[in-house]
Design a protein around this motif. Structure first.
Motif, PDB file in Angstrom:
ATOM      1  N   GLN A 220       1.062  -1.265   0.418  1.00 42.52           N
ATOM      2  CA  GLN A 220      -0.107   0.470   0.006  1.00 42.52           C
ATOM      3  C   GLN A 220       0.972   1.634  -0.008  1.00 42.52           C
ATOM      4  N   HIS A 221       2.145   1.067   0.001  1.00 42.29           N
ATOM      5  CA  HIS A 221       2.975   1.757   0.005  1.00 42.29           C
ATOM      6  C   HIS A 221       3.285   2.735   1.233  1.00 42.29           C
ATOM      7  N   ARG A 222       2.283   2.707   2.711  1.00 45.26           N
ATOM      8  CA  ARG A 222       2.640   3.553   3.838  1.00 45.26           C
ATOM      9  C   ARG A 222       3.740   3.045   4.636  1.00 45.26           C
ATOM     10  N   THR A 223       3.959   3.876   5.567  1.00 45.76           N
ATOM     11  CA  THR A 223       5.458   3.822   6.262  1.00 45.76           C
ATOM     12  C   THR A 223       4.389   3.267   7.598  1.00 45.76           C
ATOM     13  N   LEU A 224       5.920   2.536   8.052  1.00 49.57           N
ATOM     14  CA  LEU A 224       5.249   1.994   9.623  1.00 49.57           C
ATOM     15  C   LEU A 224       4.808   3.308  11.137  1.00 49.57           C
ATOM     16  N   ARG A 225       4.777   4.796  10.203  1.00 55.41           N
ATOM     17  CA  ARG A 225       4.174   5.520  11.123  1.00 55.41           C
ATOM     18  C   ARG A 225       2.624   6.186  11.423  1.00 55.41           C
ATOM     19  N   GLU A 226       2.448   5.987   9.964  1.00 53.49           N
ATOM     20  CA  GLU A 226       0.777   6.335   9.334  1.00 53.49           C
ATOM     21  C   GLU A 226       0.296   4.630   9.434  1.00 53.49           C
ATOM     22  N   VAL A 227       0.805   3.404   9.682  1.00 53.27           N
ATOM     23  CA  VAL A 227      -0.067   2.378  10.353  1.00 53.27           C
ATOM     24  C   VAL A 227      -0.321   2.216  11.890  1.00 53.27           C
TER      25      VAL A 227
ATOM     26  N   SER B 176       0.309   4.801  14.053  1.00 48.71           N
ATOM     27  CA  SER B 176      -0.948   6.268  13.865  1.00 48.71           C
ATOM     28  C   SER B 176      -2.962   5.262  13.879  1.00 48.71           C
ATOM     29  N   ALA B 177      -2.663   5.231  13.001  1.00 47.16           N
ATOM     30  CA  ALA B 177      -3.744   4.222  12.874  1.00 47.16           C
ATOM     31  C   ALA B 177      -4.554   3.287  13.575  1.00 47.16           C
ATOM     32  N   ALA B 178      -3.437   2.021  13.690  1.00 44.75           N
ATOM     33  CA  ALA B 178      -3.749   1.077  14.928  1.00 44.75           C
ATOM     34  C   ALA B 178      -3.541   1.269  16.128  1.00 44.75           C
TER      35      ALA B 178
ATOM     36  N   LEU C 257       4.818  -1.816  16.610  1.00 48.21           N
ATOM     37  CA  LEU C 257       5.074  -2.510  15.231  1.00 48.21           C
ATOM     38  C   LEU C 257       6.438  -3.207  14.517  1.00 48.21           C
ATOM     39  N   SER C 258       7.275  -2.081  14.726  1.00 50.31           N
ATOM     40  CA  SER C 258       8.620  -2.704  13.807  1.00 50.31           C
ATOM     41  C   SER C 258       8.897  -4.454  14.588  1.00 50.31           C
ATOM     42  N   GLU C 259       8.807  -3.818  15.317  1.00 47.76           N
ATOM     43  CA  GLU C 259       9.683  -5.398  16.135  1.00 47.76           C
ATOM     44  C   GLU C 259       8.350  -6.417  15.846  1.00 47.76           C
ATOM     45  N   ILE C 260       7.211  -6.825  15.446  1.00 49.66           N
ATOM     46  CA  ILE C 260       5.892  -7.373  15.220  1.00 49.66           C
ATOM     47  C   ILE C 260       6.229  -7.492  14.096  1.00 49.66           C
ATOM     48  N   GLU C 261       6.707  -6.541  12.581  1.00 51.60           N
ATOM     49  CA  GLU C 261       6.528  -7.185  11.590  1.00 51.60           C
ATOM     50  C   GLU C 261       8.147  -8.125  10.682  1.00 51.60           C
ATOM     51  N   ARG C 262       9.067  -7.699  12.387  1.00 49.32           N
ATOM     52  CA  ARG C 262      10.534  -8.577  12.140  1.00 49.32           C
ATOM     53  C   ARG C 262      10.579  -9.665  13.056  1.00 49.32           C
ATOM     54  N   GLY C 263       9.265 -10.180  13.185  1.00 48.46           N
ATOM     55  CA  GLY C 263       9.182 -11.495  13.874  1.00 48.46           C
ATOM     56  C   GLY C 263       9.083 -11.766  15.118  1.00 48.46           C
ATOM     57  N   GLN C 264      10.110 -10.287  15.752  1.00 49.10           N
ATOM     58  CA  GLN C 264      10.413  -9.977  17.322  1.00 49.10           C
ATOM     59  C   GLN C 264       9.849 -10.053  18.453  1.00 49.10           C
ATOM     60  N   LYS C 265       8.222  -9.993  18.354  1.00 50.29           N
ATOM     61  CA  LYS C 265       6.828  -9.865  19.305  1.00 50.29           C
ATOM     62  C   LYS C 265       6.533 -10.685  19.230  1.00 50.29           C
TER      63      LYS C 265
ATOM     64  N   LEU D 181      -4.653  -6.641  19.006  1.00 52.87           N
ATOM     65  CA  LEU D 181      -3.419  -5.896  18.139  1.00 52.87           C
ATOM     66  C   LEU D 181      -3.404  -5.691  16.978  1.00 52.87           C
ATOM     67  N   LEU D 182      -3.745  -7.670  16.684  1.00 53.33           N
ATOM     68  CA  LEU D 182      -3.383  -7.832  14.902  1.00 53.33           C
ATOM     69  C   LEU D 182      -4.673  -7.461  14.328  1.00 53.33           C
ATOM     70  N   ALA D 183      -6.072  -7.489  15.205  1.00 52.95           N
ATOM     71  CA  ALA D 183      -6.888  -7.001  14.545  1.00 52.95           C
ATOM     72  C   ALA D 183      -6.819  -5.817  14.607  1.00 52.95           C
ATOM     73  N   ALA D 184      -6.470  -4.923  15.230  1.00 54.75           N
ATOM     74  CA  ALA D 184      -5.855  -3.224  14.812  1.00 54.75           C
ATOM     75  C   ALA D 184      -5.617  -2.664  14.058  1.00 54.75           C
ATOM     76  N   ILE D 185      -4.516  -3.725  13.559  1.00 54.30           N
ATOM     77  CA  ILE D 185      -3.317  -3.385  12.556  1.00 54.30           C
ATOM     78  C   ILE D 185      -3.952  -3.835  11.156  1.00 54.30           C
ATOM     79  N   CYS D 186      -4.902  -4.702  11.645  1.00 50.59           N
ATOM     80  CA  CYS D 186      -5.261  -5.112  10.297  1.00 50.59           C
ATOM     81  C   CYS D 186      -6.372  -4.067   9.195  1.00 50.59           C
TER      82      CYS D 186
END
Length: 149
Positions: free
Chosen positions: A19-26, A28-30, A37-45, A51-56
């Motif tokens: 979607q060409h969105r930044t971590l900051r945009e997502v 904030s929205a979630a 969020l960065s740690e979740i995306e990297r598989g560290q958390k 939280l998954l529902a909010a990110i989705c």
């Protein structure tokens, strides 16, 4: 062994980047911190179901779609013997995907295994105990290409 948190994180990152969105945009929205969020995306958390529902929701995707994609990736990894653990007697780097200069610079072996014409799987062996699985599913022409790992 496939780590579920890594596959979920890769699927979330692929959707966000698609979607060409930044971590900051997502984030904030979630309503979640950018670092988390960065740690979740990297598989560290591990992300909770809430939280998954909010990110989705922030990505405009259904939780069931994300979980289906993750389930398909894990099922594919389970069906391909020797994908994550080198099989005795076989070379680790069966089909190079990256150019030699890139492979030398990263010092990682990358190989590609395809299960059928619509799904391609790349495996990067980061260390003897850590591998990254990336599957690419090509959907019909009216849909986007979805990448997950």
């Amino acid at each position: 062994m496939v780590l579920l948190r890594r596959v979920i994180g890769d699927a979330l990152r692929a959707r966000r980047q698609g979607q060409h969105r930044t971590l900051r945009e997502v984030s904030s929205a979630a309503n979640v911190s950018l670092g988390y969020l960065s740690e979740i995306e990297r598989g560290q958390k591990e992300a909770s179901s809430e939280l998954l529902a909010a990110i989705c929701d922030a990505l405009g995707a259904r939780l069931s779609e994300l979980l289906r994609e993750v389930s398909d990736t894990v099922a594919l990894a389970e069906q391909l013997p020797g994908v994550l653990v080198p099989v005795a007697g076989e070379p680790v780097d069966s089909t190079p995907v990256a150019p030699p200069a890139v492979r030398k610079a990263t010092n990682r072996s990358v190989r590609q295994v395809a299960s059928d014409g619509s799904v391609a799987v790349q495996v990067r062996q980061d260390s003897p105990l850590k591998a990254t699985l990336r599957s690419t599913r090509v959907r019909p022409a009216d849909r986007d290409v979805v990448c997950a790992a």
